[in-house]
Scaffold this active site. Structure first.
Site, short mmCIF file in Angstrom:
data_model
loop_
_atom_site.label_atom_id
_atom_site.label_comp_id
_atom_site.label_asym_id
_atom_site.label_seq_id
_atom_site.Cartn_x
_atom_site.Cartn_y
_atom_site.Cartn_z
N LYS A 183 32.84 -48.08 47.40
CA LYS A 183 34.00 -48.24 46.50
C LYS A 183 33.59 -47.98 45.05
CE LYS A 183 36.32 -51.31 49.67
NZ LYS A 183 35.13 -51.65 50.48
N ASP A 249 35.51 -57.25 46.42
CA ASP A 249 35.42 -56.79 47.81
C ASP A 249 34.40 -57.70 48.51
OD1 ASP A 249 35.88 -54.99 49.98
OD2 ASP A 249 34.01 -53.96 49.52
N CYS A 304 37.19 -56.55 55.02
CA CYS A 304 37.37 -55.68 56.19
C CYS A 304 37.53 -56.55 57.43
CB CYS A 304 36.27 -54.64 56.31
SG CYS A 304 34.63 -55.30 56.27
N1 SAM Z 1 32.09 -53.04 47.91
C1 SAM Z 1 31.03 -52.62 48.79
C2 SAM Z 1 31.24 -51.17 49.17
O1 SAM Z 1 32.35 -50.67 49.08
O2 SAM Z 1 30.26 -50.52 49.53
C3 SAM Z 1 30.93 -53.52 50.02
C4 SAM Z 1 30.77 -54.96 49.69
S1 SAM Z 1 30.35 -55.94 51.07
C5 SAM Z 1 31.85 -56.07 51.88
C6 SAM Z 1 30.12 -57.51 50.35
C7 SAM Z 1 28.93 -57.62 49.44
O3 SAM Z 1 28.99 -58.90 48.81
C8 SAM Z 1 27.57 -57.58 50.11
O4 SAM Z 1 26.86 -56.47 49.62
C9 SAM Z 1 26.89 -58.87 49.69
O5 SAM Z 1 25.51 -58.71 49.37
C10 SAM Z 1 27.69 -59.27 48.48
N2 SAM Z 1 27.69 -60.70 48.15
C11 SAM Z 1 27.60 -61.76 48.99
N3 SAM Z 1 27.62 -62.90 48.29
C12 SAM Z 1 27.74 -62.57 46.99
C13 SAM Z 1 27.79 -63.30 45.78
N4 SAM Z 1 27.74 -64.63 45.78
N5 SAM Z 1 27.89 -62.62 44.63
C14 SAM Z 1 27.92 -61.26 44.62
N6 SAM Z 1 27.86 -60.52 45.73
C15 SAM Z 1 27.77 -61.16 46.90
#
Ligand code: SAM
Length: 377
Positions: A183, A249, A304
Protein backbone atom coordinates in the site's frame (compact mmCIF):
# COMPACT_ATOMS: atom_id res chain seq x y z
CA UNK A 1 -1.42 -44.42 31.49
CA UNK A 2 -3.43 -44.87 28.32
CA UNK A 3 -4.56 -41.28 28.44
CA UNK A 4 -1.01 -39.99 28.87
CA UNK A 5 0.24 -42.03 25.94
CA UNK A 6 -2.66 -40.85 23.83
CA UNK A 7 -1.94 -37.26 24.79
CA UNK A 8 1.68 -37.40 23.72
CA UNK A 9 1.05 -39.16 20.44
CA UNK A 10 -2.18 -37.42 19.41
CA UNK A 11 -1.67 -35.60 16.16
CA UNK A 12 -1.60 -31.86 16.57
CA UNK A 13 -4.45 -30.17 14.77
CA UNK A 14 -2.93 -28.06 12.00
CA UNK A 15 -3.43 -24.32 12.47
CA UNK A 16 -5.28 -23.88 9.12
CA UNK A 17 -7.85 -26.42 10.29
CA UNK A 18 -8.28 -24.58 13.57
CA UNK A 19 -8.72 -21.36 11.62
CA UNK A 20 -11.31 -22.90 9.32
CA UNK A 21 -13.22 -24.31 12.25
CA UNK A 22 -13.23 -20.91 13.94
CA UNK A 23 -14.38 -19.18 10.75
CA UNK A 24 -17.10 -21.78 10.13
CA UNK A 25 -18.54 -20.92 13.52
CA UNK A 26 -18.35 -17.14 13.30
CA UNK A 27 -18.68 -16.32 9.60
CA UNK A 28 -21.60 -18.67 8.94
CA UNK A 29 -23.54 -16.45 11.35
CA UNK A 30 -22.18 -13.20 9.98
CA UNK A 31 -22.36 -13.96 6.25
CA UNK A 32 -25.10 -16.61 6.45
CA UNK A 33 -25.85 -18.13 3.02
CA UNK A 34 -22.85 -16.34 1.47
CA UNK A 35 -20.34 -18.14 3.69
CA UNK A 36 -20.01 -21.46 1.75
CA UNK A 37 -19.02 -19.59 -1.44
CA UNK A 38 -16.60 -17.30 0.41
CA UNK A 39 -15.13 -20.32 2.20
CA UNK A 40 -14.49 -22.21 -1.07
CA UNK A 41 -12.92 -19.14 -2.64
CA UNK A 42 -10.54 -18.66 0.30
CA UNK A 43 -9.44 -22.28 -0.07
CA UNK A 44 -8.64 -21.76 -3.77
CA UNK A 45 -5.90 -19.83 -5.46
CA UNK A 46 -6.02 -16.13 -4.84
CA UNK A 47 -6.10 -13.69 -7.73
CA UNK A 48 -3.49 -10.96 -8.07
CA UNK A 49 -3.42 -7.53 -9.55
CA UNK A 50 -0.36 -5.91 -11.15
CA UNK A 51 0.15 -2.45 -9.68
CA UNK A 52 1.81 -0.51 -12.48
CA UNK A 53 5.00 1.22 -11.47
CA UNK A 54 4.76 4.76 -12.82
CA UNK A 55 8.47 5.22 -12.03
CA UNK A 56 9.45 2.58 -14.62
CA UNK A 57 8.49 2.47 -18.33
CA UNK A 58 4.80 2.44 -17.51
CA UNK A 59 3.39 2.88 -21.04
CA UNK A 60 5.32 -0.05 -22.41
CA UNK A 61 4.36 -2.25 -19.47
CA UNK A 62 0.71 -1.21 -19.81
CA UNK A 63 0.77 -2.23 -23.48
CA UNK A 64 2.31 -5.59 -22.61
CA UNK A 65 -0.31 -6.24 -19.92
CA UNK A 66 -3.14 -5.23 -22.25
CA UNK A 67 -1.86 -7.72 -24.84
CA UNK A 68 -2.47 -10.39 -22.21
CA UNK A 69 -6.11 -9.17 -21.93
CA UNK A 70 -5.54 -7.65 -18.52
CA UNK A 71 -7.22 -4.29 -17.87
CA UNK A 72 -6.58 -1.48 -15.44
CA UNK A 73 -9.59 -1.73 -13.15
CA UNK A 74 -9.13 1.83 -11.81
CA UNK A 75 -9.37 3.59 -15.18
CA UNK A 76 -12.11 1.17 -16.19
CA UNK A 77 -14.15 2.37 -13.19
CA UNK A 78 -13.36 6.00 -14.07
CA UNK A 79 -14.62 5.39 -17.60
CA UNK A 80 -17.86 3.98 -16.23
CA UNK A 81 -18.25 6.94 -13.90
CA UNK A 82 -17.89 9.26 -16.91
CA UNK A 83 -20.50 7.27 -18.89
CA UNK A 84 -22.79 7.51 -15.92
CA UNK A 85 -22.27 11.26 -15.68
CA UNK A 86 -23.00 11.71 -19.38
CA UNK A 87 -26.20 9.71 -19.21
CA UNK A 88 -27.21 11.52 -16.02
CA UNK A 89 -26.80 14.83 -17.84
CA UNK A 90 -29.25 13.99 -20.64
CA UNK A 91 -32.28 16.33 -20.40
CA UNK A 92 -31.24 17.23 -16.87
CA UNK A 93 -32.86 13.98 -15.79
CA UNK A 94 -30.97 11.19 -14.25
CA UNK A 95 -31.17 8.09 -16.41
CA UNK A 96 -30.67 4.68 -14.89
CA UNK A 97 -27.48 3.07 -16.17
CA UNK A 98 -26.19 -0.45 -16.10
CA UNK A 99 -24.04 0.63 -13.16
CA UNK A 100 -26.99 1.13 -10.92
CA UNK A 101 -28.51 -1.44 -8.69
CA UNK A 102 -27.33 -4.37 -10.79
CA UNK A 103 -25.34 -5.69 -7.83
CA UNK A 104 -28.68 -6.06 -6.08
CA UNK A 105 -27.26 -4.20 -3.10
CA UNK A 106 -29.29 -1.04 -3.48
CA UNK A 107 -26.24 1.19 -4.04
CA UNK A 108 -26.31 4.02 -6.55
CA UNK A 109 -23.85 6.67 -7.51
CA UNK A 110 -24.49 10.05 -5.93
CA UNK A 111 -26.78 12.34 -7.99
CA UNK A 112 -23.92 14.80 -8.43
CA UNK A 113 -20.56 13.10 -8.95
CA UNK A 114 -18.97 13.77 -5.59
CA UNK A 115 -15.51 15.36 -5.27
CA UNK A 116 -14.34 12.19 -3.57
CA UNK A 117 -15.45 10.11 -6.50
CA UNK A 118 -13.81 12.37 -9.03
CA UNK A 119 -10.59 12.65 -7.08
CA UNK A 120 -10.20 8.99 -6.22
CA UNK A 121 -10.62 8.02 -9.83
CA UNK A 122 -8.40 10.66 -11.30
CA UNK A 123 -5.51 9.34 -9.22
CA UNK A 124 -2.55 8.02 -11.17
CA UNK A 125 -2.79 4.58 -9.64
CA UNK A 126 -3.18 1.82 -12.19
CA UNK A 127 -3.70 -1.81 -11.39
CA UNK A 128 -4.17 -4.51 -14.00
CA UNK A 129 -6.32 -7.55 -13.40
CA UNK A 130 -7.53 -10.39 -15.57
CA UNK A 131 -11.29 -10.36 -16.20
CA UNK A 132 -13.77 -12.04 -13.86
CA UNK A 133 -13.50 -15.80 -14.11
CA UNK A 134 -10.10 -15.65 -15.87
CA UNK A 135 -7.55 -17.27 -13.57
CA UNK A 136 -4.42 -16.45 -15.59
CA UNK A 137 -1.38 -15.45 -13.58
CA UNK A 138 1.00 -12.56 -14.11
CA UNK A 139 4.68 -13.31 -14.66
CA UNK A 140 7.12 -11.90 -12.13
CA UNK A 141 7.92 -8.27 -12.98
CA UNK A 142 10.96 -7.45 -15.11
CA UNK A 143 13.38 -4.64 -14.32
CA UNK A 144 13.73 -1.79 -16.83
CA UNK A 145 17.06 -0.52 -18.15
CA UNK A 146 17.69 1.30 -14.84
CA UNK A 147 16.88 -1.81 -12.84
CA UNK A 148 13.48 -0.54 -11.64
CA UNK A 149 10.72 -3.15 -11.56
CA UNK A 150 7.72 -2.53 -13.79
CA UNK A 151 4.87 -3.78 -11.61
CA UNK A 152 4.14 -5.06 -8.14
CA UNK A 153 1.90 -8.10 -7.66
CA UNK A 154 -0.62 -7.69 -4.88
CA UNK A 155 -4.19 -8.50 -3.94
CA UNK A 156 -5.96 -5.92 -6.10
CA UNK A 157 -8.47 -5.33 -3.28
CA UNK A 158 -5.57 -3.88 -1.24
CA UNK A 159 -5.71 -0.90 -3.52
CA UNK A 160 -9.19 0.10 -2.41
CA UNK A 161 -8.11 1.49 1.00
CA UNK A 162 -5.46 3.54 -0.83
CA UNK A 163 -8.00 4.89 -3.32
CA UNK A 164 -10.38 5.63 -0.44
CA UNK A 165 -7.67 7.74 1.21
CA UNK A 166 -7.81 10.03 -1.83
CA UNK A 167 -4.36 11.61 -1.47
CA UNK A 168 -4.26 15.20 -2.73
CA UNK A 169 -1.19 17.10 -3.99
CA UNK A 170 1.32 17.81 -1.21
CA UNK A 171 -0.58 15.89 1.45
CA UNK A 172 1.43 14.69 4.41
CA UNK A 173 0.61 11.00 4.62
CA UNK A 174 1.22 8.49 7.39
CA UNK A 175 1.19 4.74 6.74
CA UNK A 176 1.16 3.52 10.34
CA UNK A 177 1.58 -0.24 9.74
CA UNK A 178 3.36 -0.15 6.41
CA UNK A 179 5.33 -3.39 5.94
CA UNK A 180 5.86 -5.20 3.64
CA UNK A 181 4.88 -2.11 1.66
CA UNK A 182 2.30 -2.82 -1.06
CA UNK A 183 0.00 0.00 0.00
CA UNK A 184 2.95 2.32 0.60
CA UNK A 185 4.03 1.74 -3.00
CA UNK A 186 0.47 2.44 -4.19
CA UNK A 187 0.41 5.66 -2.14
CA UNK A 188 3.61 6.74 -3.89
CA UNK A 189 2.10 5.92 -7.29
CA UNK A 190 -0.45 8.70 -6.77
CA UNK A 191 2.50 11.08 -7.18
CA UNK A 192 0.73 13.34 -4.70
CA UNK A 193 2.36 12.66 -1.33
CA UNK A 194 4.19 15.77 -0.13
CA UNK A 195 5.76 13.57 2.48
CA UNK A 196 5.15 9.92 3.32
CA UNK A 197 5.91 8.53 6.77
CA UNK A 198 6.03 4.74 6.51
CA UNK A 199 6.15 3.05 9.89
CA UNK A 200 6.13 -0.56 11.07
CA UNK A 201 6.99 -1.87 14.53
CA UNK A 202 8.82 -4.85 13.09
CA UNK A 203 12.43 -4.09 12.21
CA UNK A 204 12.72 -7.18 10.01
CA UNK A 205 9.59 -6.17 8.12
CA UNK A 206 10.79 -2.58 7.69
CA UNK A 207 13.72 -4.11 5.77
CA UNK A 208 11.12 -5.25 3.24
CA UNK A 209 9.90 -1.67 2.99
CA UNK A 210 13.42 -0.55 2.07
CA UNK A 211 13.64 -3.38 -0.42
CA UNK A 212 10.43 -2.23 -2.16
CA UNK A 213 11.59 1.38 -2.13
CA UNK A 214 14.92 0.41 -3.67
CA UNK A 215 13.37 -1.87 -6.30
CA UNK A 216 10.52 0.39 -7.42
CA UNK A 217 11.13 4.00 -6.50
CA UNK A 218 13.75 6.42 -7.84
CA UNK A 219 16.05 8.18 -5.38
CA UNK A 220 14.42 11.62 -5.59
CA UNK A 221 11.04 10.13 -4.61
CA UNK A 222 12.59 7.90 -1.94
CA UNK A 223 13.85 11.06 -0.31
CA UNK A 224 10.25 12.13 0.38
CA UNK A 225 9.68 8.94 2.40
CA UNK A 226 10.75 8.44 5.99
CA UNK A 227 10.81 4.87 7.27
CA UNK A 228 10.54 4.29 11.03
CA UNK A 229 9.95 1.33 13.31
CA UNK A 230 7.99 2.73 16.22
CA UNK A 231 5.17 1.03 18.01
CA UNK A 232 2.32 2.67 16.10
CA UNK A 233 0.26 2.90 19.28
CA UNK A 234 2.57 5.67 20.50
CA UNK A 235 2.39 7.73 17.33
CA UNK A 236 -0.26 10.16 18.57
CA UNK A 237 2.06 11.18 21.42
CA UNK A 238 5.10 11.38 19.15
CA UNK A 239 3.66 13.43 16.29
CA UNK A 240 -0.02 14.12 16.90
CA UNK A 241 -2.24 16.24 14.66
CA UNK A 242 0.22 16.53 11.75
CA UNK A 243 -1.04 14.44 8.85
CA UNK A 244 -3.64 15.17 6.18
CA UNK A 245 -4.10 11.48 5.49
CA UNK A 246 -3.45 8.41 7.65
CA UNK A 247 -3.62 4.77 6.61
CA UNK A 248 -4.10 2.30 9.48
CA UNK A 249 -3.74 -1.12 7.85
CA UNK A 250 -3.65 -3.19 11.03
CA UNK A 251 -2.38 -6.66 11.84
CA UNK A 252 -5.37 -9.03 11.80
CA UNK A 253 -6.25 -12.71 11.49
CA UNK A 254 -5.25 -12.52 7.77
CA UNK A 255 -8.10 -14.94 7.03
CA UNK A 256 -6.92 -16.20 3.66
CA UNK A 257 -3.41 -16.88 4.91
CA UNK A 258 -4.77 -18.53 8.08
CA UNK A 259 -6.83 -21.14 6.23
CA UNK A 260 -4.04 -21.96 3.77
CA UNK A 261 -0.63 -21.75 5.42
CA UNK A 262 0.80 -23.47 8.47
CA UNK A 263 3.75 -21.13 8.73
CA UNK A 264 3.33 -17.92 10.74
CA UNK A 265 -0.29 -18.80 11.43
CA UNK A 266 -2.04 -16.78 14.13
CA UNK A 267 -4.29 -19.78 14.89
CA UNK A 268 -1.32 -21.74 16.27
CA UNK A 269 -2.25 -22.77 19.79
CA UNK A 270 0.69 -20.88 21.22
CA UNK A 271 -0.54 -17.64 19.63
CA UNK A 272 -4.05 -17.83 21.11
CA UNK A 273 -3.50 -14.91 23.48
CA UNK A 274 -2.01 -12.75 20.73
CA UNK A 275 -5.01 -13.53 18.52
CA UNK A 276 -7.48 -12.73 21.23
CA UNK A 277 -5.75 -9.41 21.85
CA UNK A 278 -5.92 -8.35 18.18
CA UNK A 279 -9.10 -6.23 18.45
CA UNK A 280 -7.52 -4.31 21.33
CA UNK A 281 -4.27 -3.73 19.39
CA UNK A 282 -6.31 -2.69 16.34
CA UNK A 283 -8.32 -0.24 18.42
CA UNK A 284 -5.15 1.28 19.89
CA UNK A 285 -3.60 1.63 16.45
CA UNK A 286 -6.73 3.23 15.02
CA UNK A 287 -6.86 5.65 17.96
CA UNK A 288 -3.22 6.57 17.32
CA UNK A 289 -4.07 7.09 13.64
CA UNK A 290 -6.97 9.41 14.50
CA UNK A 291 -4.75 11.40 16.86
CA UNK A 292 -2.02 11.64 14.23
CA UNK A 293 -4.44 13.26 11.76
CA UNK A 294 -4.90 17.02 11.59
CA UNK A 295 -8.35 18.46 12.25
CA UNK A 296 -10.31 17.70 9.04
CA UNK A 297 -7.71 15.03 8.32
CA UNK A 298 -8.81 11.66 6.99
CA UNK A 299 -8.05 8.18 8.23
CA UNK A 300 -8.63 4.87 6.46
CA UNK A 301 -8.78 1.78 8.65
CA UNK A 302 -8.32 -1.56 6.90
CA UNK A 303 -7.91 -5.27 7.56
CA UNK A 304 -7.77 -8.41 5.43
CA UNK A 305 -10.24 -10.18 7.69
CA UNK A 306 -13.99 -10.77 7.47
CA UNK A 307 -14.38 -10.49 11.24
CA UNK A 308 -16.88 -7.91 12.50
CA UNK A 309 -14.97 -7.86 15.78
CA UNK A 310 -11.86 -6.68 13.98
CA UNK A 311 -13.69 -4.43 11.52
CA UNK A 312 -16.84 -2.50 12.36
CA UNK A 313 -16.62 -3.04 16.10
CA UNK A 314 -13.13 -1.54 16.23
CA UNK A 315 -14.29 1.49 14.23
CA UNK A 316 -17.35 1.97 16.46
CA UNK A 317 -15.30 1.81 19.64
CA UNK A 318 -12.66 4.20 18.26
CA UNK A 319 -15.32 6.80 17.39
CA UNK A 320 -16.74 6.47 20.86
CA UNK A 321 -13.35 6.76 22.61
CA UNK A 322 -12.28 9.70 20.43
CA UNK A 323 -15.39 11.58 21.54
CA UNK A 324 -15.53 10.62 25.19
CA UNK A 325 -11.81 10.56 26.08
CA UNK A 326 -10.32 13.08 23.66
CA UNK A 327 -13.28 15.33 22.79
CA UNK A 328 -12.61 14.63 19.09
CA UNK A 329 -15.60 14.13 16.83
CA UNK A 330 -15.00 11.62 14.07
CA UNK A 331 -17.35 11.13 11.12
CA UNK A 332 -17.64 8.12 8.89
CA UNK A 333 -17.34 8.91 5.17
CA UNK A 334 -19.73 7.08 2.91
CA UNK A 335 -17.88 4.79 0.48
CA UNK A 336 -20.88 2.89 -0.83
CA UNK A 337 -20.26 4.23 -4.36
CA UNK A 338 -17.08 2.07 -4.40
CA UNK A 339 -19.40 -0.93 -4.51
CA UNK A 340 -21.04 0.33 -7.67
CA UNK A 341 -17.87 1.54 -9.34
CA UNK A 342 -15.82 -1.58 -8.76
CA UNK A 343 -18.53 -4.22 -8.97
CA UNK A 344 -17.09 -5.69 -12.18
CA UNK A 345 -13.81 -6.45 -10.47
CA UNK A 346 -14.72 -7.27 -6.87
CA UNK A 347 -17.51 -8.95 -5.00
CA UNK A 348 -18.70 -6.65 -2.19
CA UNK A 349 -20.68 -7.54 0.91
CA UNK A 350 -23.77 -5.39 1.15
CA UNK A 351 -24.38 -5.96 4.86
CA UNK A 352 -21.69 -3.75 6.46
CA UNK A 353 -23.11 -1.05 8.71
CA UNK A 354 -19.81 0.89 8.57
CA UNK A 355 -17.24 0.68 5.81
CA UNK A 356 -16.98 -1.72 2.89
CA UNK A 357 -15.94 -5.35 2.67
CA UNK A 358 -14.63 -7.25 -0.37
CA UNK A 359 -15.64 -10.91 -0.22
CA UNK A 360 -13.53 -13.58 -1.91
CA UNK A 361 -15.47 -15.28 -4.71
CA UNK A 362 -14.36 -17.98 -7.15
CA UNK A 363 -14.92 -15.68 -10.14
CA UNK A 364 -13.24 -12.67 -8.47
CA UNK A 365 -10.91 -14.21 -5.96
CA UNK A 366 -9.60 -11.08 -4.23
CA UNK A 367 -9.83 -10.12 -0.58
CA UNK A 368 -11.03 -10.34 2.07
CA UNK A 369 -10.47 -6.62 2.47
CA UNK A 370 -12.33 -4.37 4.86
CA UNK A 371 -11.90 -0.60 4.71
CA UNK A 372 -13.59 2.27 6.43
CA UNK A 373 -12.90 5.97 6.06
CA UNK A 374 -13.09 8.37 8.98
CA UNK A 375 -12.79 12.15 9.05
CA UNK A 376 -11.66 14.03 12.08
CA UNK A 377 -13.78 17.11 12.76
N1 SAM B 1 0.20 -2.12 4.91
C1 SAM B 1 1.02 -3.28 4.64
C2 SAM B 1 1.06 -3.51 3.14
O1 SAM B 1 0.18 -3.06 2.43
O2 SAM B 1 2.01 -4.14 2.68
C3 SAM B 1 0.54 -4.50 5.40
C4 SAM B 1 0.44 -4.29 6.87
S1 SAM B 1 0.19 -5.78 7.75
C5 SAM B 1 -1.47 -6.07 7.47
C6 SAM B 1 0.24 -5.23 9.40
C7 SAM B 1 1.58 -4.74 9.87
O3 SAM B 1 1.41 -4.17 11.17
C8 SAM B 1 2.65 -5.80 10.04
O4 SAM B 1 3.72 -5.52 9.18
C9 SAM B 1 3.10 -5.67 11.49
O5 SAM B 1 4.50 -5.79 11.66
C10 SAM B 1 2.63 -4.28 11.84
N2 SAM B 1 2.38 -4.03 13.26
C11 SAM B 1 1.97 -4.89 14.22
N3 SAM B 1 1.88 -4.26 15.40
C12 SAM B 1 2.24 -2.98 15.19
C13 SAM B 1 2.37 -1.85 16.02
N4 SAM B 1 2.11 -1.91 17.33
N5 SAM B 1 2.79 -0.70 15.48
C14 SAM B 1 3.09 -0.62 14.15
N6 SAM B 1 2.99 -1.67 13.32
C15 SAM B 1 2.57 -2.83 13.83
Amino acid sequence: LYKKKWATTAPRIPAPRLALHHFDTTYSLQLQELWPAVRSAMLCEQKYGALLNNFACADLTAQRLELLSATDFVSEAARRARCWQESAGVGGERRKTSLEGSGGDGTTLPTETSPLLRASLSSNVKCYTFPRGDISRFHPARPDSLGILSYYLMDAASLLPVLALNVQPDDFVLDLCAAPGGKMLALLQTGACGHLAANDVSISRTKRLYHILNSYVPKEVRETVSVTSHDGRDWGELQGGTFHKVLVDVPCTTDRHSVMEEENNIFHKMRTKERQMLPMLQLQLLMAGILAAKPEGEVVYSTCSLSQLQNEHVVERAIDIAETQFGITVHIEDLSHFRTLFQDTFCFFSGCRLGELVLPHLTANFGPMYFCKLRRA
